[in-house]
Design a protein around this motif. Structure first.
Motif, PDB file in Angstrom:
ATOM      1  N   GLY A  48       3.136  -9.753  -3.153  1.00  0.00           N
ATOM      2  CA  GLY A  48       2.787 -10.453  -4.371  1.00  0.00           C
ATOM      3  C   GLY A  48       1.306 -10.551  -4.672  1.00  0.00           C
ATOM      4  N   MET A  49       0.449 -10.232  -3.722  1.00  0.00           N
ATOM      5  CA  MET A  49      -0.986 -10.417  -3.924  1.00  0.00           C
ATOM      6  C   MET A  49      -1.575  -9.480  -4.967  1.00  0.00           C
ATOM      7  N   CYS A  50      -0.963  -8.336  -5.207  1.00  0.00           N
ATOM      8  CA  CYS A  50      -1.531  -7.364  -6.152  1.00  0.00           C
ATOM      9  C   CYS A  50      -1.317  -7.767  -7.603  1.00  0.00           C
ATOM     10  N   GLU A  51      -0.758  -8.930  -7.837  1.00  0.00           N
ATOM     11  CA  GLU A  51      -0.472  -9.365  -9.201  1.00  0.00           C
ATOM     12  C   GLU A  51      -1.577 -10.204  -9.822  1.00  0.00           C
ATOM     13  N   ALA A  52      -2.410 -10.845  -9.025  1.00  0.00           N
ATOM     14  CA  ALA A  52      -3.444 -11.710  -9.588  1.00  0.00           C
ATOM     15  C   ALA A  52      -4.510 -12.005  -8.543  1.00  0.00           C
ATOM     16  N   GLY A  53      -5.654 -12.442  -9.011  1.00  0.00           N
ATOM     17  CA  GLY A  53      -6.700 -12.904  -8.116  1.00  0.00           C
ATOM     18  C   GLY A  53      -7.709 -11.840  -7.738  1.00  0.00           C
ATOM     19  N   ARG A  54      -8.474 -12.159  -6.707  1.00  0.00           N
ATOM     20  CA  ARG A  54      -9.589 -11.313  -6.282  1.00  0.00           C
ATOM     21  C   ARG A  54      -9.154  -9.928  -5.843  1.00  0.00           C
ATOM     22  N   ILE A  55      -7.933  -9.815  -5.338  1.00  0.00           N
ATOM     23  CA  ILE A  55      -7.456  -8.508  -4.851  1.00  0.00           C
ATOM     24  C   ILE A  55      -7.515  -7.459  -5.951  1.00  0.00           C
ATOM     25  N   LEU A  56      -7.285  -7.872  -7.199  1.00  0.00           N
ATOM     26  CA  LEU A  56      -7.327  -6.915  -8.308  1.00  0.00           C
ATOM     27  C   LEU A  56      -8.727  -6.323  -8.478  1.00  0.00           C
ATOM     28  N   HIS A  57      -9.758  -7.138  -8.267  1.00  0.00           N
ATOM     29  CA  HIS A  57     -11.128  -6.618  -8.347  1.00  0.00           C
ATOM     30  C   HIS A  57     -11.359  -5.587  -7.247  1.00  0.00           C
ATOM     31  N   HIS A  58     -10.881  -5.874  -6.041  1.00  0.00           N
ATOM     32  CA  HIS A  58     -11.064  -4.939  -4.928  1.00  0.00           C
ATOM     33  C   HIS A  58     -10.312  -3.643  -5.190  1.00  0.00           C
ATOM     34  N   ARG A  60      -9.506  -2.438  -8.167  1.00  0.00           N
ATOM     35  CA  ARG A  60     -10.175  -1.765  -9.289  1.00  0.00           C
ATOM     36  C   ARG A  60     -11.408  -1.006  -8.815  1.00  0.00           C
ATOM     37  N   HIS A  61     -12.170  -1.600  -7.884  1.00  0.00           N
ATOM     38  CA  HIS A  61     -13.403  -0.973  -7.400  1.00  0.00           C
ATOM     39  C   HIS A  61     -13.165   0.071  -6.308  1.00  0.00           C
ATOM     40  N   ASN A  62     -12.013   0.054  -5.646  1.00  0.00           N
ATOM     41  CA  ASN A  62     -11.846   0.885  -4.450  1.00  0.00           C
ATOM     42  C   ASN A  62     -10.666   1.852  -4.466  1.00  0.00           C
ATOM     43  N   ALA A  63      -9.719   1.666  -5.356  1.00  0.00           N
ATOM     44  CA  ALA A  63      -8.522   2.520  -5.353  1.00  0.00           C
ATOM     45  C   ALA A  63      -8.831   3.967  -5.726  1.00  0.00           C
ATOM     46  N   GLY A  64      -9.925   4.213  -6.398  1.00  0.00           N
ATOM     47  CA  GLY A  64     -10.253   5.559  -6.833  1.00  0.00           C
ATOM     48  C   GLY A  64     -10.942   6.427  -5.791  1.00  0.00           C
ATOM     49  N   ASP A  65     -11.280   5.858  -4.647  1.00  0.00           N
ATOM     50  CA  ASP A  65     -12.023   6.598  -3.626  1.00  0.00           C
ATOM     51  C   ASP A  65     -11.087   7.068  -2.518  1.00  0.00           C
ATOM     52  N   PRO A  66     -10.986   8.396  -2.298  1.00  0.00           N
ATOM     53  CA  PRO A  66     -10.072   8.906  -1.265  1.00  0.00           C
ATOM     54  C   PRO A  66     -10.470   8.525   0.163  1.00  0.00           C
ATOM     55  N   LYS A  67     -11.682   7.977   0.377  1.00  0.00           N
ATOM     56  CA  LYS A  67     -12.082   7.515   1.713  1.00  0.00           C
ATOM     57  C   LYS A  67     -11.485   6.144   2.032  1.00  0.00           C
TER      58      LYS A  67
END
Length: 170
Positions: A48-58, A60-67
């Protein structure tokens, strides 16, 4: 035993996330600083954490990097961002912004804050003498229907999956 890629974590009662290079982020200020961090990054998200809060910022900033890695711990409900990531979707929306997912996505299904059907049935056992009817209000439809049928068969109690916008007399 939990397995994450080539790493095995033995369940001997110790904290599976107690390794030395793990940093727990406890407040919003520390969390915001992570978005400027460079280098490989692992985002750990529980159910459930991927639905709201600070995790979304992380994400958004990190999901695009294959590392980077997104590590999902526990059940991810249908139609949630966590489930979309777990199911391998490579294009998702985060804050309404189309986001390409190039990070590695892994799942630790062994970790969950929810009881499974067997645990729920065992928990109910001592309550059955006082129960007349059971309403299931949480979970995926197919699983909820199967659990309702099992409750009725095992304990002889009327069990049903509650439907939205329905009124039930108790």
């Amino acid at each position: 035993m939990l397995r994450y890629g080539n790493i095995q974590i033995h369940s001997d009662g110790e904290d599976p996330f107690g390794f030395s290079r793990l940093t727990y982020i406890r407040d919003a200020g520390e969390s915001k600083k992570l978005n400027d961090r460079k280098g490989p990054f692992i985002v750990i998200a529980a159910s459930g954490m991927c639905e709201a809060g600070r995790i979304l910022h992380h994400l958004r900033h990190n999901a695009g990097d294959p590392k980077n890695t997104v590590l999902l711990a526990g059940y991810q409900a249908e139609n949630t961002l966590g489930r979309k990531l777990k199911d391998g979707m490579r294009n998702v929306r985060i804050f309404g912004i189309p986001t390409e997912v190039r990070a590695r996505v892994e799942s630790l299904d062994e970790l969950s804050g929810h009881a499974d059907s067997g645990e729920l049935l065992n928990w109910m056992k001592t309550l059955t003498p006082t129960l007349k009817r059971v309403f299931l209000v949480h979970g995926e439809l197919a699983s909820s229907r199967a659990l309702a049928q099992e409750i009725t068969e095992r304990y002889g109690i009327e069990a049903m999956v509650a439907e939205s916008d329905q009124v039930y007399e108790i």
